[in-house]
Design an enzyme around this catalytic site. Structure first.
Site: not given
Ligand code: ADP
Ligand code: AMP
Length: 214
Positions: A13, A88, A127, A160, A171
């Site tokens: 996204k 969300r 990531r 992260r 998540r």
């Protein structure tokens, strides 16, 4: 043009939202980026948000909705915006709807970037985020020129905390339970557009341009 990006965490996204914002010259509003900036600056909001983010949970609606509605009232949002990571939950979507309704506006496109859970786990593991400017890279799919160093600002890159494997699964569970229902919500409003997010970044972007118009 008012656009919402939907999709699992790690679906791409943010990657697509940045490109869309640049092409259509509209602000890119990422609630995750807003929270991370607050954490970095040590604000009260940041301290509260961090306790949820570190566990892979959503920050409570009451801490998110007013923040976004205020942001959308700023001058740069007059010509549209792209929301990344908000709404969300159904209550967040309803609160956005109510705020837009007050000014006679509505969302034009809700773009759902579809990526199966199996691919998400490797995307998130690779990531890397810049501690300085927050830019996002990927060890394999979007590498930096020099290893571990941000191309934009030269600061260090990190994994992260919420991208660690133990948190990613949580998540994903939260996504399926609380965020996925938004797909039906926006489908019923007639603004849902689905894109195959497993393609190369450039091909995903081409598909999105095909929807939004050149
Ligand atoms: P989100 O904002 O949905 O959490 P990101 O845009 O940060 O996701 O993308 C998650 C990771 O996957 C990043 O490291 C990014 O570079 C990488 N990525 C994004 N889109 C693609 C793609 N189409 N193919 C491969 N990797 C991608
Ligand atoms: P993101 O960068 O969009 O993946 O968001 C990182 C984390 O910030 C999420 O896992 C949530 O804990 C929190 N967050 C971001 N946006 C929202 C939102 N709209 N509602 C609740 N929590 C959010």
């Amino acid at each position: 043009m008012k656009i919402i990006m939907l999709g699992a965490p790690g679906a791409g996204k943010g990657t697509q939202a940045k490109k869309i914002a640049e092409k259509y010259q509209i602000p890119h509003i990422s609630t995750g980026d807003i929270f991370r900036a607050n954490i970095k600056n040590g604000t009260e909001l940041g301290k509260k948000a961090k306790t949820y983010m570190d566990q892979g949970l959503l920050v409570p609606d009451e801490l998110v909705c007013d923040l976004v509605v205020d942001r959308l009232q700023q001058e740069d949002c007059k010509k549209g915006y792209i929301l990344d990571g908000f709404p969300r939950t159904i209550p967040q979507a309803e609160s956005l709807d109510a705020a837009l309704c007050e000014i006679g506006a509505s969302i034009d496109y809700a773009i759902d970037v579809e990526v199966p859970d199996e691919n998400i786990v490797s995307r998130m593991g690779g990531r890397r985020a810049c501690v300085g400017c927050g830019a996002t890279y990927h060890l394999v799919y979007a590498p930096t020129k020099a290893e571990g160093i941000c191309d934009s600002c030269g600061a260090e890159l990190i994994l992260r905390d919420d991208d660690k494997p133990e948190t990613v699964q949580k998540r994903l569970d939260v996504y399926h339970e609380q965020t996925q229902p938004l797909i039906d919500f926006y489908s019923q409003k007639g603004v849902l557009k689905e894109v195959d997010g497993t393609m190369d970044m450039e091909d995903v972007f081409t598909a999105i341009i095909g929807i939004l118009g050149a």
